[in-house]
Write an enzyme that holds these catalytic residues in place. Sequence first.
Site, PDB file in Angstrom:
ATOM      1  N   ASP A  69       0.792  -1.225   0.000  1.00  0.00           N
ATOM      2  CA  ASP A  69       0.000   0.000   0.000  1.00  0.00           C
ATOM      3  C   ASP A  69       0.830   1.283   0.000  1.00  0.00           C
ATOM      4  O   ASP A  69       1.248   1.750  -1.039  1.00  0.00           O
ATOM      5  CB  ASP A  69      -0.984  -0.015   1.173  1.00  0.00           C
ATOM      6  CG  ASP A  69      -2.026  -1.108   1.045  1.00  0.00           C
ATOM      7  OD1 ASP A  69      -1.781  -2.055   0.270  1.00  0.00           O
ATOM      8  OD2 ASP A  69      -3.071  -1.044   1.700  1.00  0.00           O
ATOM      9  N   GLU A 106      -3.953  -6.911  13.367  1.00  0.00           N
ATOM     10  CA  GLU A 106      -3.469  -6.762  11.996  1.00  0.00           C
ATOM     11  C   GLU A 106      -1.985  -6.402  11.971  1.00  0.00           C
ATOM     12  O   GLU A 106      -1.221  -6.886  11.136  1.00  0.00           O
ATOM     13  CB  GLU A 106      -4.292  -5.676  11.288  1.00  0.00           C
ATOM     14  CG  GLU A 106      -3.922  -5.437   9.847  1.00  0.00           C
ATOM     15  CD  GLU A 106      -4.735  -4.313   9.218  1.00  0.00           C
ATOM     16  OE1 GLU A 106      -4.717  -4.213   7.978  1.00  0.00           O
ATOM     17  OE2 GLU A 106      -5.388  -3.538   9.960  1.00  0.00           O
TER      18      GLU A 106
END
Length: 834
Positions: free
Chosen positions: A580, A804
């Site tokens: 990302d 996460e």
Amino acid sequence: MARGERRRRAAAAEGARPLERARAAGRRDGRAGGARGSASGAALAVVVLALAFGLSGRWVLAWLRVRRALTLHPAPSALPPDSSSPAVAPELFWGTYRPHVYFGMKTRSPKPLLTGLMWAQQGATPGTPPKLRHTCEQGDGVGPYGWEFHDGRTFGRQHIHDGALRLTTEFVKRPGGQHGGDWSWRVTVEPQASGTPSFPLVSLFFYVVTDGQEVLLPEIGAKGQLKSISGHTSELGDFRLTLLPPTSPGDTVPKHGSYNVFWSSNPGLPQLTDMVKSRLNSWFQHRPPGASPDRYLGLPGSLKWEERGPSGQGQFLIQQVTLKAPFSVEFVFESGSAATGGNQASGRLVGSQLTQALESHAAAFKERFEKTFQLKEKGLSPEEQALGQVALSGLLGGIGYFYGQGLVLPDTSMEGSEQKMDPALFPPVPLFSGVPSRSFFPRGFLWDEGFHQLVVQRWDPHLTREALGHWLGLLNADGWIGREQILGDEARARVPPEFLVQRAAHANPPTLLLPVVHMLEGHDPDDLAFLRKAFPRLHAWFSWLHQSQAGPVPLSYRWRGRDLALPTLLNPKTLPSGLDDYPRASHPSTAERHLDLRCWVALGARVLSQLAEQLGETEAAAELGPLAASLEEPGSLDELHWAPELGVFADFGNHTKAVQLKSRPPQGLVRVVGRPPPRLQYVDALGYVSLFPLLLQLLDPSSPRLGPLLDVLADSRHLWSPFGLRSLSASSLFYKQRNTEHDPPYWRGAVWLNINYLALGALHHYGHVEGPHKVQAAKLYHELRANVVRNVRQQYQATGFLWEQYSDQDGRGMGCRPFQGWTSLVLLIMAEEY
């Protein structure tokens, strides 16, 4: 004016002069002029025809590209025909394949029968409606929750903490018949605090949903109790669902419950929660014998068919049972063919028989877990063993079955032109896959799934073959697989519209090859038989990646699909890479060379080459072998990606580090580019990308580049932290920097388990082979493993969740939770399985 526009206007002006001269000459010599005029007309006609054919040819090519993008690959499936049907895989036909709900089951079918649970604490906040729980949400205040045990097939036990309540959901499947067998649920509700003076009033909602022409026939007993539901579908045959009266936990004596029921056409799966909320609009009294009454909001008190929809829309039937905690309720599915096949003689799986089955399955799970991973034998603490069981169970309990059509933007092979096209629907496809997070990402992600299956295949290789076969079934005619699979109404309802479309020019890391490596090394006959069937699709997928993402010079590669250099972006993101906002060249261009992508392609060439040789695919082996050798040749990697001024491998592109976000009212934060201006150079972003030749074990143990990478990895000024390797150097200008005013840092310093797992695998490898860095690699391996395991365990004990990502500053869990996707790799780290 653009240079091209000036050229076109100049050409038009110059083209007029010869024609004018010809006309003038024609006036002097009519016959000659006529001949020349005919020749000129013929030439013009040829030009027009050529242009027409050229334009039509381009349109035909574009049409063919669109068609191929929306056409499934013709290679035979890697899975048997009807592999998800009860006839072929009865033990997997039913499952907890709805990861986005707290508890529910469905069949592996395009038109499934679905069951689920909702609950609400009545009167928790006087004057306000009860909070109805159904789908896993990040911000609903429920938690911690997750599977204590789940074997991926027949059994699971989950604990859910919700304010003053503690719920335990359990299920057991029993094989039999031709339609997937029977199953039983037990839902237990208890007060969170022991010895509480007042017991909460709780409503449980058990529902059944059909998605087509299936028949449901409810049978109602006294006081609105739904005694049973009889039904029939083409895939399940005859069946019966029974909701038993509530009891005290661990007891068989019924407790008094109040019942409400609602029956309607299926409003659409994403609308189930809202429909139930809208029907919780009447007050009722719960009045146990000898006790004072309590008011509660309930569904309509009598069974009546409501909102009959179009034919084939399906049915929705829900039973509400309300009473004070603590209590247990059992919900039983019985297959007609299983009953005639012998299950009836065994009796229903309820009460003490269900308890015995649950205890037996739990004991079997623990025994199998230790036999598979040997955590106790390897000296892991009881807390770490429990963490490993939760990591595995959460991953298996998150496996879903999806069916539907994704939105695809075809590849026109001209970057930027895709924006002028409309997305179109891909053919309907099934997907059997793990998910990263039940609350935030309850759908299939391509680069996550390879990491998921590294864990799953150690436990149940058949499940991994099923998952890989389904993912390879998504291949289009070009060999592309969409990186995010949003299939079906339920999945689509949870994704913002701007993220629904998958672009057929964009790739994703080919992590499905990681479990393929394990299959090759394991020599399991079933795995090798699967790989033989899967090879044409694996080869097509790799070939598409290698060709479509080719870079500006031979053996270089570039991720297609970087964000445009918008004024609000500090560094345009590269979503296809999976990393990302990891910093890339400041000014995106076609001159970029991406190090991580080259390493993924090198790994793919190596794996496919080895697989082709093992399978006797001589033509493919002859193609892939030289490519693998070229990509792993040290001089080539150095020439394209070694940055002497940085002392590490790096991306290359049009770059300057003189960029920052500055406040410019009223626009807010905007990117300001200073001096020096961008130029073609290596990108000074030391982090995970810099390590990829090490992470994927592409370096020879004697490589002179291995030492500098180990030094950078071990340096606390760069990547080393007490909690794992951080994603970006603490010395980087991008470290912990927002990418936009509203986009916090993601891969800019946080610790991620998937990359730490790859790093540990590499350190373990280089610490066990002879070479000048063997001792250093082994030392770093043991220290990094201890740091990662300790922090994940401490955060789980503190919060009840796997996360996460983790902070490199204090180790706290960040991002979404629960995240029992690739964070479940902590189990393999503890087991030292790489």
